[in-house]
Design a protein around this motif. Structure first.
Motif, PDB file in Angstrom:
ATOM      1  N   PRO A   1      -3.322  -2.852   4.896  1.00 33.99           N
ATOM      2  CA  PRO A   1      -3.877  -3.868   3.991  1.00 33.99           C
ATOM      3  C   PRO A   1      -3.982  -5.206   4.713  1.00 33.99           C
ATOM      4  CG  PRO A   1      -1.609  -3.323   3.398  1.00 33.99           C
ATOM      5  CD  PRO A   1      -2.029  -2.345   4.452  1.00 33.99           C
TER       6      PRO A   1
ATOM      7  N   GLU B   1       0.849  -1.187   0.000  1.00 33.30           N
ATOM      8  CA  GLU B   1       0.000   0.000   0.000  1.00 33.30           C
ATOM      9  C   GLU B   1       0.875   1.224   0.000  1.00 33.30           C
ATOM     10  OE1 GLU B   1      -4.252   0.125   2.053  1.00 33.30           O
ATOM     11  OE2 GLU B   1      -2.627   0.688   3.380  1.00 33.30           O
TER      12      GLU B   1
ATOM     13  N   HIS C   1     -11.628  -7.923  -1.225  1.00 32.80           N
ATOM     14  CA  HIS C   1     -11.779  -6.714  -0.408  1.00 32.80           C
ATOM     15  C   HIS C   1     -11.079  -5.516  -1.038  1.00 32.80           C
ATOM     16  CE1 HIS C   1     -13.915  -7.453   3.266  1.00 32.80           C
ATOM     17  NE2 HIS C   1     -13.296  -8.591   3.466  1.00 32.80           N
ATOM     18  N   ASP C   2      -9.912  -5.777  -1.612  1.00 35.99           N
ATOM     19  CA  ASP C   2      -9.007  -4.654  -1.841  1.00 35.99           C
ATOM     20  C   ASP C   2      -7.853  -5.144  -2.736  1.00 35.99           C
ATOM     21  OD1 ASP C   2      -7.236  -2.527  -1.523  1.00 35.99           O
ATOM     22  OD2 ASP C   2      -7.653  -2.335   0.609  1.00 35.99           O
TER      23      ASP C   2
END
Lengths: 436, 436
Positions: free
Chosen positions: B236, B25, B262-263
């Motif tokens: 994350p 991230e 999710h991401d």
């Protein structure tokens, strides 16, 4: 002179709010400097730490001399006089006995749906304790930080302690030894926090960093939070004494001063139900201030932030104390146990006139690292809990999944998380096949 | 394609380290912006919050409409379909039952010196929960944050939830109602965190703030930490599945994808002792990715951060998992209980093939707010403990003071804290007088 307040006065609430809101510490904004130091240590490791230590602590180190050698520690410990050694040992033993009772327990149970649930506690693998240099280099703080970690089962415990000019505090090293600390590095400041958080060629990274420090250390801890765990960011500390007239004013004065002598930004507050007693304590404080070694610090703290508050009764005293949420609270009253029940926010309570706060700083057993600056509203003193973490456990049976799986699927779909729903549905379908 | 690693390969350790160190991230540095927003809210209160909400959320509010009215909440809740309502109620009930077992107990004992020691737990008075807007506005997170606070006995519970364009999520409001939330403010971002930490004319300050959020929210939480308590700064998230060949590859694939969806910065790792099974799972993931609604997000996560690791045996699998310290850990093996004993760092463990991680996200009972980004090394998931604090208790008798007071005096003198020493000495002298 400290503030004198009477809870029955018309302007009391405003004055009390002013006391609560008093800005006692003007922490310099060192965030940019600290960010630079952390980046430097991450990039250059030992070399950066050594350069920064030469610059800030006027101490020339090499990777080999970053830590005290076992021989150096032995030699320093041998210099501690017997009386101090015994006092430290008694303190360590009592702190350990108290903290051993804090070890949390694992749990496991099966609920009505047939799901087996619970949790397990495991220790942090490695912890680093920061010990400030100079005047604030307290061996008692080493015990208070290291023993909970040791009791928790932390495998590797290290200390960073700046030693400007190279001078070590033998009592700090002895305390480290008593508490099972593996290595003591003679480095400090933001560079020490960065080294412990990210590691260098010589210093292995830790998972948790605790201990007090100056503005640079505090800013560094705030920055590395997330990469490692940290304890609280300590602010100016305080004591609140609730005392009735059946106390020796001099004892209460000394208790107030034992907070005030720490720091000019410390705050000492007396709340009493007897105005005459309040005046007597204030007079006793002034008298003690005439001869106290640290009268300059204690006097400034008492003058700038001290307060004597006359409350209607002890219940009101407790209510006022709850609004302060003091780090230390003494209940010097006839029935302290009854008053304890009315305390909703405080770091540590000392009950009755035979329990000066200083006992808690050294040998009482409870931790002296406590929530400062009104943070007892939401946080606790340091404990074994700071060095363990909980892993939750869940085990479904086919029957349990049948009972609760559909609700999970429904919620997953409503949150537009399809794979979540499918991971449950695929299993439920298999169960239904089995039945068909 | 995700990374395939074999623990017996010569370069395995380097590759595994690279996986651990992958920067998933790139949090933008919004610290200066956030500092400005916080200062603005502190200075101008409601007016600042209202202006910032108009600017960032395109929503015009007044002090009167900052919060949803009881009528608005009722109307929104009434829109929730029966199936979703029942699912949410079942989830709330199970989460509550689990968290009720976490309430810590007070303790009090008398030790050999005659000192009475112990501690008491009390709840935080007021807590604020942040609920992100948009896609990440999860009713399940409302339950997971609010119920532990409710179980802890927090008196006042509020939510801040941005509602860009004014649109509310009925399920979020229903979850808030089920969890005893008093007020839901339709504000978000750093301004919401500042309002909860410092208060405005309309919004009373809280003592603890929890809940996930974007980079602005995270930076604001970091800044107000100390003024109020906060939960972790979420990074994350990840899942690690340890699975033997006696599993359906599709089930394991769905479990990996339920994290990945999710991401894009989420990480899903399979560790297996069977290379063929590992390939079968990877194939199943690709197949599911063809049709998954969130295949773009899940595919990017799996491609960029996913991994299949073949370990020598399950013991090695557990050891590798401990190095990852995953947020979620599934043990899809024949004897998961034996493997649990070998897990030293994990946020939550899901045992056996009938326990998909998604169960834990919704209805298992344990909290789904868990330590992300390897922070399970030093922290735990959200729990009742986050909403209570411990006050330590010490009460000396004259005899206890005689036994341990001298050590306190010795240490106080060695730390140059004279008033500390005198506060003990004055009392010891009185005891000695009594004897003479």
């Amino acid at each position: 002179m400290p503030v004198f307040l009477d809870s029955s006065a018309a302007d009391f609430d405003a004055a009390f709010r002013a006391l609560l809101g008093a800005k006692r510490e003007d922490a310099p904004d060192v965030d940019d400097v600290v960010a630079g130091i952390i980046a430097d240590v991450r990039a250059r490791g030992d070399a950066a730490v050594i350069e920064l230590t030469a610059k800030f602590d006027r101490l020339d180190l090499t990777p080999e001399t970053l830590a005290f050698s076992p021989e150096e520690i032995e030699a320093e410990c041998a210099r501690v006089p017997a009386e101090e050694r015994q006092a430290l040992e008694q303190a360590a033993e009592r702190i350990r006995a108290y903290h051993e009772k804090q070890m949390p327990e694992d749990a496991r149970w099966t609920d009505a749906a047939g799901a087996s649930l619970g949790w397990r506690w495991t220790p942090v693998s490695a912890a680093g304790l920061y010990v400030p240099g100079g005047l604030a280099s307290y061996p008692s703080s080493v015990l208070m930080n290291a023993i909970p970690a040791q009791v928790a089962g932390v495998e590797r415990l290290v200390i960073c302690a700046p030693t400007p000019g190279g001078k070590a505090n033998p009592l700090v090293l002895l305390a480290a030894k008593l508490a099972g600390v593996e290595t003591v590095y003679r480095i400090g400041g933001a560079q020490a926090i960065a080294a412990m958080a990210y590691g260098t060629e010589t210093i292995a990274p830790v998972d948790k960093i605790t201990g007090p420090g100056n503005a640079f250390v505090a800013a560094a801890k705030r920055r590395v939070f997330g990469r490692v765990g940290i304890d609280m960011i300590a602010g100016p500390s305080e004591i609140l004494v609730i005392a009735d007239k059946h106390n020796d004013p001099d004892w209460v004065a000394l208790d107030l001063l034992s907070q005030a002598e720490h720091d000019e930004s410390a705050q000492s507050i007396l709340v009493t139900d007897d105005a005459g007693f309040g005046r007597a304590v204030a007079a006793a404080v002034e008298k003690r201030l005439e001869t106290l070694e640290r009268r300059k610090i204690a006097g400034a703290s008492w003058r700038d932030f001290g307060a004597v508050i006359v409350a209607r009764d002890l219940d009101e005293a407790a209510a006022l104390s709850n609004r302060v949420a003091p780090e230390h609270l003494e209940l010097c009253v006839e029935y302290p146990e009854a008053l304890v029940e009315k305390v909703t926010h405080a770091g540590a309570i000392f009950l009755g006139q035979w329990t000066p706060e200083a006992i808690g700083d050294y040998v009482g057993g409870p931790n002296h690292v406590l929530p400062t600056a009104r943070s007892a509203r939401f946080s606790s003193g340091l404990s074994v809990m700071d060095f363990v973490k909980r892993t939750t456990i869940a085990r479904m049976t086919p029957e349990a999944l049948r009972a609760i799986g559909p609700a999970a699927e429904t919620l997953a779909i409503s949150e537009s998380l399809q794979a979540h729903g499918l991971s449950v549905r695929a299993r439920l379908d298999r169960l239904n096949e089995g039945e068909a």
